[in-house]
Write an enzyme that holds these catalytic residues in place. Structure first.
Site, PDB file in Angstrom:
ATOM      1  NE  ARG A 196      -6.881   2.156  31.040  1.00  0.00           N
ATOM      2  CZ  ARG A 196      -7.982   2.901  30.873  1.00  0.00           C
ATOM      3  NH1 ARG A 196      -8.574   2.960  29.714  1.00  0.00           N
ATOM      4  NH2 ARG A 196      -8.486   3.577  31.903  1.00  0.00           N
ATOM      5  CG  ASP A 223       1.329 -14.976  14.320  1.00  0.00           C
ATOM      6  OD1 ASP A 223       2.441 -14.445  14.147  1.00  0.00           O
ATOM      7  OD2 ASP A 223       0.972 -15.480  15.403  1.00  0.00           O
ATOM      8  CE  LYS A 274       7.544 -15.882  21.220  1.00  0.00           C
ATOM      9  NZ  LYS A 274       6.346 -16.367  20.530  1.00  0.00           N
ATOM     10  CE1 TYR A 324       3.215 -19.593  21.194  1.00  0.00           C
ATOM     11  CE2 TYR A 324       1.242 -18.281  21.560  1.00  0.00           C
ATOM     12  CZ  TYR A 324       2.433 -18.817  22.022  1.00  0.00           C
ATOM     13  OH  TYR A 324       2.816 -18.589  23.302  1.00  0.00           O
TER      14      TYR A 324
HETATM   15  C1  PLP Z   1       5.017 -16.500  20.841  1.00  0.00           C
HETATM   16  C2  PLP Z   1       4.040 -16.397  19.751  1.00  0.00           C
HETATM   17  C3  PLP Z   1       2.820 -15.743  19.953  1.00  0.00           C
HETATM   18  C4  PLP Z   1       2.415 -15.178  21.288  1.00  0.00           C
HETATM   19  O1  PLP Z   1       3.204 -14.071  21.626  1.00  0.00           O
HETATM   20  P1  PLP Z   1       3.504 -13.612  23.151  1.00  0.00           P
HETATM   21  O2  PLP Z   1       4.346 -12.411  22.960  1.00  0.00           O
HETATM   22  O3  PLP Z   1       4.185 -14.767  23.810  1.00  0.00           O
HETATM   23  O4  PLP Z   1       2.191 -13.335  23.786  1.00  0.00           O
HETATM   24  C5  PLP Z   1       1.958 -15.630  18.866  1.00  0.00           C
HETATM   25  N1  PLP Z   1       2.265 -16.150  17.664  1.00  0.00           N
HETATM   26  C6  PLP Z   1       3.420 -16.809  17.446  1.00  0.00           C
HETATM   27  C7  PLP Z   1       3.700 -17.378  16.087  1.00  0.00           C
HETATM   28  C8  PLP Z   1       4.344 -16.963  18.471  1.00  0.00           C
HETATM   29  O5  PLP Z   1       5.485 -17.626  18.252  1.00  0.00           O
END
Ligand code: PLP
Length: 365
Positions: free
Chosen positions: A57, A179, A204, A108
């Site tokens: 961890r 983000d 992504k 998001y």
């Molecule tokens: C998908 C997404 C998230 C969340 O990410 P996960 O890997 O699904 O937890 C956060 N911000 C944006 C802009 C996203 O497209």
């Protein structure tokens, strides 16, 4: 003292290298004879005592490889998490109890849900703003502990000026988080624009192959890095070694995938805008995600997105394959997003094949 001190890591690579090169060259093992070119997958819950890792961890060499690449790309120190939302939760832990967080209302929807849940539990206050209004984030930032920027937003594709917002938010004493999932460090490097922390859903574009969940937060300074790393250690939002390997492998081709998908996206935008069944196309001018609305609204959007044969009807984005969905099929999607809005994550297929499929699907509208 448990775990590793990442500052011990040698910085082999010059920071003047281009992002394309850093994506390929960072996070590699030392060049000793017979060492592999890639950091191997290390499935380990524990390590022989006396070293810097100690327990699964606290650290993992495969995470470190991924963190070294993302840290180099974003110009800070990266902490990898089990998902993008785990990274977001870690970053929100930097907000002192009861203080406010300013966020775009079209950030998001998982991020907004996480913030609302924290507010309901009395941990913090959320201020959701409409970033199509100039300076909306800054105007709401008085007494706020954090300004959360998402640019472009998901799925409204609104863009904010990160440098201007970061500068104004900082003079108000707020921590600035970006983000950067949609833009990627190829287009936008928020730490260089004045942000304190960058977060990604590495699920992504960074990993890029729709086969791994992962997240990462990158801190501009060591103190913030320590807080984020301690959070992971205490809350256990640890990625798997396989996911870390897949995400690092995906990062190697980020630049070529991004360029190719962006090129397809731009061509798709042109064709869609000229199509008689399409009412509204949104695209920020860069990136791999676009949206459109069929003339026939929600019903038509459902028909179109379920009639494709090559394009996959699926949520998520940033993979090599083109996917699309009607966003309002999700309960949690804000009602300011139109019923018929289709979000398209453009992949790297041959454009002729892609357009042929989109065109036949649009005939079902
Ligand atoms: C998908 C997404 C998230 C969340 O990410 P996960 O890997 O699904 O937890 C956060 N911000 C944006 C802009 C996203 O497209």
């Amino acid at each position: 003292m448990v775990g590793m001190a990442r500052s011990d890591h040698p910085q082999h690579l010059s920071s003047s290298l281009t992002p394309e090169t850093l994506a390929v060259a960072a996070g590699r093992p030392d060049r000793t004879p017979d060492s592999p070119l890639n950091v191997p997958i290390t499935p380990a819950s524990t390590y022989v005592a006396g070293g810097s890792l100690e327990y699964g961890r606290y650290g993992n060499p495969t995470w470190e490889a991924f963190e070294d690449v993302v840290g180099a790309l974003e110009g800070g120190r990266a902490v990898m998490y089990a998902s993008g939302l785990a990274a977001a939760a870690a970053v929100l832990s930097l907000v002192p109890s009861g203080r406010a967080v300013v966020v775009p209302r079209h950030a998001y929807n998982g991020t907004v849900a996480l913030l609302r849940d924290a507010a309901r539990r009395g941990h913090l206050e959320v201020r959701e703003v409409d970033v199509t209004q100039p300076r909306a984030l800054v105007d709401a930032a008085d007494d706020a502990a954090m300004v959360w920027i998402e640019s472009p937003t998901n799925p409204a594709l609104e863009v904010v000026d990160v440098a201007e917002t970061a500068a104004a938010a900082r003079t108000r004493g707020a921590l600035v988080v970006v983000d950067n999932t949609f833009a990627t460090p190829l287009v936008q490097q928020p730490l260089a624009l004045g942000a304190d922390v960058v977060v990604h859903s590495a699920t992504k574009l960074l990993a890029g192959h729709s086969d791994a969940l992962a997240g990462v937060a990158v801190a501009a300074d060591d103190a913030t890095y320590e807080l984020l790393e301690t959070y992971r250690r205490l809350h256990g939002a640890t990625p798997g070694a396989l996911e870390a390997y897949l995400a690092t492998r995906g990062l190697r081709t980020l630049a070529v995938r991004f360029e190719r998908a962006q090129d397809n996206a731009r061509r798709l935008v042109e064709r869609l805008a000229a199509h008689p069944e399409v009412a509204d196309v949104r695209y920020p001018g860069f990136g791999t995600v676009l949206t459109f609305e069929p003339v026939g609204g929600g019903v038509a959007a459902h028909r179109v997105t379920t009639a494709s044969r090559l394009v996959v009807c699926a949520t998520s984005l940033g993979g090599v394959e083109t996917t699309w969905e009607r966003r309002r099929r999700w309960e949690g999607e804000p009602h300011t997003i139109p019923e018929g809005l289709v979000r398209v994550s453009v992949g790297i297929e041959g454009f002729a094949d892609l357009w042929a499929d989109v065109e036949q699907a649009l005939a079902h509208a």
